[in-house]
Design an enzyme around this catalytic site. Structure first.
Site, PDB file in Angstrom:
ATOM      1  N   ARG A  27     -22.544  -4.895  31.644  1.00  0.00           N
ATOM      2  CA  ARG A  27     -22.968  -4.396  32.963  1.00  0.00           C
ATOM      3  C   ARG A  27     -24.471  -4.601  33.040  1.00  0.00           C
ATOM      4  O   ARG A  27     -25.232  -3.950  32.303  1.00  0.00           O
ATOM      5  CB  ARG A  27     -22.592  -2.918  33.120  1.00  0.00           C
ATOM      6  CG  ARG A  27     -23.264  -2.259  34.297  1.00  0.00           C
ATOM      7  CD  ARG A  27     -22.711  -0.888  34.621  1.00  0.00           C
ATOM      8  NE  ARG A  27     -21.412  -0.990  35.242  1.00  0.00           N
ATOM      9  CZ  ARG A  27     -20.813  -0.007  35.917  1.00  0.00           C
ATOM     10  NH1 ARG A  27     -21.414   1.153  36.066  1.00  0.00           N
ATOM     11  NH2 ARG A  27     -19.619  -0.180  36.442  1.00  0.00           N
ATOM     12  N   HIS A  63     -18.434  -7.236  41.222  1.00  0.00           N
ATOM     13  CA  HIS A  63     -17.791  -6.204  40.388  1.00  0.00           C
ATOM     14  C   HIS A  63     -16.302  -6.575  40.275  1.00  0.00           C
ATOM     15  O   HIS A  63     -15.434  -5.905  40.820  1.00  0.00           O
ATOM     16  CB  HIS A  63     -17.975  -4.825  41.043  1.00  0.00           C
ATOM     17  CG  HIS A  63     -17.781  -3.670  40.108  1.00  0.00           C
ATOM     18  ND1 HIS A  63     -17.321  -3.814  38.811  1.00  0.00           N
ATOM     19  CD2 HIS A  63     -17.962  -2.335  40.298  1.00  0.00           C
ATOM     20  CE1 HIS A  63     -17.249  -2.622  38.247  1.00  0.00           C
ATOM     21  NE2 HIS A  63     -17.623  -1.710  39.121  1.00  0.00           N
ATOM     22  N   GLN A  77     -13.503  -4.011  38.997  1.00  0.00           N
ATOM     23  CA  GLN A  77     -13.202  -2.985  39.995  1.00  0.00           C
ATOM     24  C   GLN A  77     -12.221  -3.528  41.026  1.00  0.00           C
ATOM     25  O   GLN A  77     -11.198  -2.900  41.344  1.00  0.00           O
ATOM     26  CB  GLN A  77     -14.501  -2.552  40.692  1.00  0.00           C
ATOM     27  CG  GLN A  77     -14.294  -1.595  41.848  1.00  0.00           C
ATOM     28  CD  GLN A  77     -13.769  -0.248  41.384  1.00  0.00           C
ATOM     29  OE1 GLN A  77     -14.329   0.336  40.468  1.00  0.00           O
ATOM     30  NE2 GLN A  77     -12.698   0.250  41.985  1.00  0.00           N
ATOM     31  N   ASP A 117     -18.451   2.241  49.946  1.00  0.00           N
ATOM     32  CA  ASP A 117     -19.160   2.403  48.675  1.00  0.00           C
ATOM     33  C   ASP A 117     -20.470   3.125  48.994  1.00  0.00           C
ATOM     34  O   ASP A 117     -20.840   3.276  50.169  1.00  0.00           O
ATOM     35  CB  ASP A 117     -19.409   1.012  48.057  1.00  0.00           C
ATOM     36  CG  ASP A 117     -19.918   1.085  46.623  1.00  0.00           C
ATOM     37  OD1 ASP A 117     -19.989   2.180  46.045  1.00  0.00           O
ATOM     38  OD2 ASP A 117     -20.269   0.014  46.075  1.00  0.00           O
ATOM     39  N   CYS A 162     -14.752   2.783  45.365  1.00  0.00           N
ATOM     40  CA  CYS A 162     -14.804   2.440  43.936  1.00  0.00           C
ATOM     41  C   CYS A 162     -15.302   3.610  43.093  1.00  0.00           C
ATOM     42  O   CYS A 162     -15.085   3.619  41.878  1.00  0.00           O
ATOM     43  CB  CYS A 162     -15.691   1.219  43.740  1.00  0.00           C
ATOM     44  SG  CYS A 162     -17.311   1.384  44.501  1.00  0.00           S
ATOM     45  N   ARG A 221      -8.099   0.975  36.967  1.00  0.00           N
ATOM     46  CA  ARG A 221      -9.124   0.265  36.182  1.00  0.00           C
ATOM     47  C   ARG A 221      -8.616   0.089  34.753  1.00  0.00           C
ATOM     48  O   ARG A 221      -8.773  -0.961  34.137  1.00  0.00           O
ATOM     49  CB  ARG A 221     -10.455   1.049  36.161  1.00  0.00           C
ATOM     50  CG  ARG A 221     -11.186   1.177  37.487  1.00  0.00           C
ATOM     51  CD  ARG A 221     -11.746  -0.140  37.965  1.00  0.00           C
ATOM     52  NE  ARG A 221     -12.648  -0.767  37.004  1.00  0.00           N
ATOM     53  CZ  ARG A 221     -13.955  -0.502  36.885  1.00  0.00           C
ATOM     54  NH1 ARG A 221     -14.529   0.374  37.685  1.00  0.00           N
ATOM     55  NH2 ARG A 221     -14.712  -1.131  35.995  1.00  0.00           N
TER      56      ARG A 221
END
Ligand code: CP
Length: 324
Positions: free
Chosen positions: A117, A144, A147, A239, A279, A307
């Site tokens: 990340r 991402h 996700q 988000d 998310c 996930r």
């Protein structure tokens, strides 16, 4: 007791077209279908995969905080019989203490895969270019993918075939929005995005998504009016307004994005059976009201659970043949 082997859990022919997952565009439609299929199997019968990655080690490099991604990768690899090493890189950031290519060339001697990340997308590209082992993008400033893999798996569970489905993304044209557009276009799902002027998704990613959508019949559209974007949508996704690293601009963003809050009135403008997606982490009262995130339409915790299953499927396919 007999130990379950890979041969009984994943067929040899079940392989991905890529060694690493760096961006959503890396995955073909067949890759996505295989990942959804294996995610379903892993979720239904986790015990069958308990030893599938026995002896495999994963390095997890994080320049930013995480609840879901860190937990699901660590729990995921452990529940497959492997082991994760967490490498916090908030200070110094990747490349500051030593060159990224040296980090990659060290890690490939010890572990079978890298989850990273990072702020800068090029950092995961550089890790991958210099390591002989799979690298998985666990969020960068551009994408991402893990996700969104879980998100479309969640929609697949709820709606079945994703072709023809319409998802509206309301808020900042950020990394999650980019991944939704690319994976949605590949799957034949339309993605309509509503942002304030100046906060649209990156033009080059929009162009890529539209080119992919032209092949699958999906439509990738941008709007400034959230009501227009959610019209007829099967899912409304939002988000945070201020992503990690943009905190200096939070005050301005809170004002600019206020008309883009997902409320029950905005949900009412979508399809009557529309789901609410996020998310997470959610800033309740900012991008979404409590009553929407806690409503029966909300599938945010299903997304979070998935996930785990989707990333287990991804690790099974990427790491089974990885060698140190
Ligand atoms: N959605 C997501 O990536 O959550 P974390 O930042 O907690 O990992």
């Amino acid at each position: 007791m007999a130990v379950m082997t890979m041969a009984t859990t994943i067929k040899k022919m079940e392989t991905l077209s890529v060694r690493s997952l760096l961006a959503d565009s890396d995955l073909t439609l067949d890759d996505l279908k295989l990942l959804f299929d294996l995610s379903e199997r892993v979720k239904a019968t986790p015990g069958e995969y308990a030893h599938a990655l026995r002896g495999k080690q994963l390095a997890m490099i994080f320049e930013k905080p995480s609840l879901r991604t860190r937990t699901t990768f660590e729990v995921g690899i452990t529940s497959l019989g492997g082991f994760a090493v967490y490498l916090e890189h908030t200070k110094p950031r990747l490349g500051e203490r030593e060159a990224i290519k040296d980090i990659a060339r060290n890690l490939e001697r010890w572990v079978h895969g890298i989850v990273a990340r990072t702020f800068v997308h090029e950092s995961v590209l550089e890790l991958s270019a210099n390591a002989s082992i799979p690298v998985i993008n666990a969020l960068t400033d551009l994408y991402h993918p893990c996700q969104v893999l879980a998100d479309f798996f969640t929609l697949h569970e709820k709606f079945g075939d994703l072709k023809g489905l319409k998802l509206a993304f309301v808020g900042d044209g950020n990394n999650v929005c980019h991944s939704l557009m690319i994976q949605g276009a590949k799957l034949g799902a339309s993605v309509h995005v509503a942002t304030p002027p100046g906060y649209e998704p990156k033009p080059e990613i929009l162009e890529t998504a539209r080119a992919l959508a032209a092949e699958t019949g999906a439509s990738i559209e941008t709007f400034h009016d959230p009501i227009q974007a959610v019209a007829g949508a099967n899912a409304v996704y939002t988000d945070v307004w201020t992503s990690m690293g943009q905190e200096f601009a939070a005050h301005l963003r809170n004002q600019v994005f206020a008309p883009y809050r997902v409320t029950k009135e905005l949900m009412a403008a979508a399809d009557s059976g529309a789901l609410f997606m996020h998310c997470l982490p959610a800033h309740r009262g900012q991008e979404v009201t409590d009553e929407v995130v806690d409503s029966p339409q909300s599938v945010v915790y299903d997304q979070a659970e998935n996930r785990l299953h989707a990333q287990k499927a991804l690790m099974l396919l990427l790491l089974r043949d990885a060698h140190v």
